[in-house]
Design a protein around this motif. Structure first.
Motif, PDB file in Angstrom:
ATOM      1  N   LEU A  14       0.837  -1.206   0.000  1.00  0.00           N
ATOM      2  CA  LEU A  14       0.000   0.000   0.000  1.00  0.00           C
ATOM      3  C   LEU A  14       0.870   1.254   0.000  1.00  0.00           C
ATOM      4  CD1 LEU A  14      -2.734  -1.081   2.582  1.00  0.00           C
ATOM      5  CD2 LEU A  14      -3.013  -0.875   0.098  1.00  0.00           C
ATOM      6  N   VAL A  15       1.912   1.259   0.812  1.00  0.00           N
ATOM      7  CA  VAL A  15       2.833   2.404   0.860  1.00  0.00           C
ATOM      8  C   VAL A  15       3.525   2.564  -0.489  1.00  0.00           C
ATOM      9  CG1 VAL A  15       4.970   3.293   1.903  1.00  0.00           C
ATOM     10  CG2 VAL A  15       3.160   2.336   3.358  1.00  0.00           C
ATOM     11  N   ALA A  16       3.945   1.461  -1.090  1.00  0.00           N
ATOM     12  CA  ALA A  16       4.633   1.525  -2.386  1.00  0.00           C
ATOM     13  C   ALA A  16       3.745   2.151  -3.453  1.00  0.00           C
ATOM     14  CB  ALA A  16       5.074   0.128  -2.819  1.00  0.00           C
ATOM     15  N   VAL A  17       2.468   1.808  -3.453  1.00  0.00           N
ATOM     16  CA  VAL A  17       1.545   2.397  -4.427  1.00  0.00           C
ATOM     17  C   VAL A  17       1.421   3.901  -4.190  1.00  0.00           C
ATOM     18  CG1 VAL A  17      -0.879   2.459  -5.156  1.00  0.00           C
ATOM     19  CG2 VAL A  17       0.282   0.267  -4.882  1.00  0.00           C
ATOM     20  N   MET A  18       1.301   4.307  -2.936  1.00  0.00           N
ATOM     21  CA  MET A  18       1.186   5.743  -2.641  1.00  0.00           C
ATOM     22  C   MET A  18       2.447   6.487  -3.051  1.00  0.00           C
ATOM     23  SD  MET A  18      -0.871   5.985   0.995  1.00  0.00           S
ATOM     24  CE  MET A  18       0.164   4.866   1.943  1.00  0.00           C
ATOM     25  N   VAL A  19       3.605   5.935  -2.733  1.00  0.00           N
ATOM     26  CA  VAL A  19       4.873   6.575  -3.095  1.00  0.00           C
ATOM     27  C   VAL A  19       5.009   6.647  -4.611  1.00  0.00           C
ATOM     28  CG1 VAL A  19       7.388   6.326  -3.029  1.00  0.00           C
ATOM     29  CG2 VAL A  19       6.047   5.999  -0.943  1.00  0.00           C
ATOM     30  N   ALA A  20       4.633   5.577  -5.301  1.00  0.00           N
ATOM     31  CA  ALA A  20       4.756   5.545  -6.763  1.00  0.00           C
ATOM     32  C   ALA A  20       3.916   6.646  -7.407  1.00  0.00           C
ATOM     33  CB  ALA A  20       4.350   4.177  -7.302  1.00  0.00           C
ATOM     34  N   MET A  86      -7.879  -6.012  -1.186  1.00  0.00           N
ATOM     35  CA  MET A  86      -7.341  -4.704  -0.816  1.00  0.00           C
ATOM     36  C   MET A  86      -7.041  -3.816  -2.028  1.00  0.00           C
ATOM     37  SD  MET A  86      -7.355  -4.627   2.471  1.00  0.00           S
ATOM     38  CE  MET A  86      -6.357  -3.196   2.802  1.00  0.00           C
ATOM     39  N   SER A  87      -7.389  -4.266  -3.218  1.00  0.00           N
ATOM     40  CA  SER A  87      -7.094  -3.490  -4.424  1.00  0.00           C
ATOM     41  C   SER A  87      -7.802  -2.140  -4.428  1.00  0.00           C
ATOM     42  CB  SER A  87      -7.476  -4.280  -5.675  1.00  0.00           C
ATOM     43  OG  SER A  87      -6.640  -5.390  -5.812  1.00  0.00           O
ATOM     44  N   GLU A  88      -9.065  -2.116  -4.037  1.00  0.00           N
ATOM     45  CA  GLU A  88      -9.785  -0.839  -3.991  1.00  0.00           C
ATOM     46  C   GLU A  88      -9.177   0.089  -2.946  1.00  0.00           C
ATOM     47  OE1 GLU A  88     -13.924  -1.807  -3.491  1.00  0.00           O
ATOM     48  OE2 GLU A  88     -14.190  -2.081  -5.654  1.00  0.00           O
ATOM     49  N   THR A  89      -8.738  -0.478  -1.832  1.00  0.00           N
ATOM     50  CA  THR A  89      -8.087   0.329  -0.794  1.00  0.00           C
ATOM     51  C   THR A  89      -6.811   0.946  -1.349  1.00  0.00           C
ATOM     52  OG1 THR A  89      -8.995  -1.067   0.950  1.00  0.00           O
ATOM     53  CG2 THR A  89      -7.063   0.267   1.517  1.00  0.00           C
ATOM     54  N   ALA A  90      -6.012   0.149  -2.030  1.00  0.00           N
ATOM     55  CA  ALA A  90      -4.765   0.659  -2.617  1.00  0.00           C
ATOM     56  C   ALA A  90      -5.051   1.793  -3.587  1.00  0.00           C
ATOM     57  CB  ALA A  90      -4.011  -0.472  -3.319  1.00  0.00           C
ATOM     58  N   TYR A  91      -6.063   1.618  -4.415  1.00  0.00           N
ATOM     59  CA  TYR A  91      -6.390   2.657  -5.393  1.00  0.00           C
ATOM     60  C   TYR A  91      -6.915   3.912  -4.700  1.00  0.00           C
ATOM     61  CZ  TYR A  91      -7.818   4.816  -9.740  1.00  0.00           C
ATOM     62  OH  TYR A  91      -7.941   5.687 -10.804  1.00  0.00           O
ATOM     63  N   ALA A  92      -7.730   3.734  -3.668  1.00  0.00           N
ATOM     64  CA  ALA A  92      -8.249   4.881  -2.930  1.00  0.00           C
ATOM     65  C   ALA A  92      -7.116   5.672  -2.272  1.00  0.00           C
ATOM     66  CB  ALA A  92      -9.261   4.424  -1.874  1.00  0.00           C
ATOM     67  N   LEU A  93      -6.153   4.971  -1.701  1.00  0.00           N
ATOM     68  CA  LEU A  93      -5.015   5.653  -1.078  1.00  0.00           C
ATOM     69  C   LEU A  93      -4.184   6.378  -2.130  1.00  0.00           C
ATOM     70  CD1 LEU A  93      -3.874   2.975   1.543  1.00  0.00           C
ATOM     71  CD2 LEU A  93      -5.485   4.877   1.822  1.00  0.00           C
ATOM     72  N   ALA A  94      -3.987   5.747  -3.280  1.00  0.00           N
ATOM     73  CA  ALA A  94      -3.248   6.387  -4.373  1.00  0.00           C
ATOM     74  C   ALA A  94      -3.955   7.662  -4.822  1.00  0.00           C
ATOM     75  CB  ALA A  94      -3.089   5.417  -5.542  1.00  0.00           C
TER      76      ALA A  94
END
Length: 142
Positions: A14-20, A86-94
């Protein structure tokens, strides 16, 4: 980047997606860093996460971005580490990180699109998530 890529915990992914998403335009803004820190410090999914890992994950993302097929490798790590639920969560955080500075430029939009595709999200669900991020980050007109 070494040949062997590190394994990530679901929270690391999740952090990696946000950082990316933040790094996609080659300029990480303070508001985006603050958004990542706030998210990690407050969301239940990060309750047992060591926030000191953010720097390590960020360096991994930056190193992957320097590689020819680094984005593909990053998404491979994310897919291997993140439960599909958790894919939707990852996208929401991004989306929240991308919207944090009030600017969405082309590199960020492309990275969000790539993230949506790589996470296997339906376009309609992604649009709803994007709309929610937009609503959360609106400012009052001057």
């Amino acid at each position: 980047m070494p040949d062997a890529l590190p394994s990530l915990s679901p929270q690391d992914a999740l952090v990696a997606v946000m950082v990316a998403v933040s790094a996609s335009d080659e300029e990480i803004r303070t508001s985006e860093l603050v958004a990542i820190e706030r998210i990690v410090n407050h969301l239940p999914v990060f309750a047992d996460y060591d926030a000191d890992r953010i720097g390590t994950i960020a360096r991994t993302v930056f190193a992957l971005f320097e590689e020819e097929d680094g984005i593909e490798a990053l998404f491979g790590l994310v897919r291997d580490s993140l439960p599909q639920a958790m894919s939707e969560t990852a996208y929401a955080l991004a989306c929240d990180v991308a919207a944090a500075d009030g600017l969405l430029n082309q590199p960020e939009l492309r990275m969000l699109e790539e993230t949506r595709i790589e996470l296997g999200l339906d376009r309609l669900h992604a649009a709803a998530i994007e709309r929610g991020a937009r609503a959360r980050h609106m400012v009052l007109p001057a």
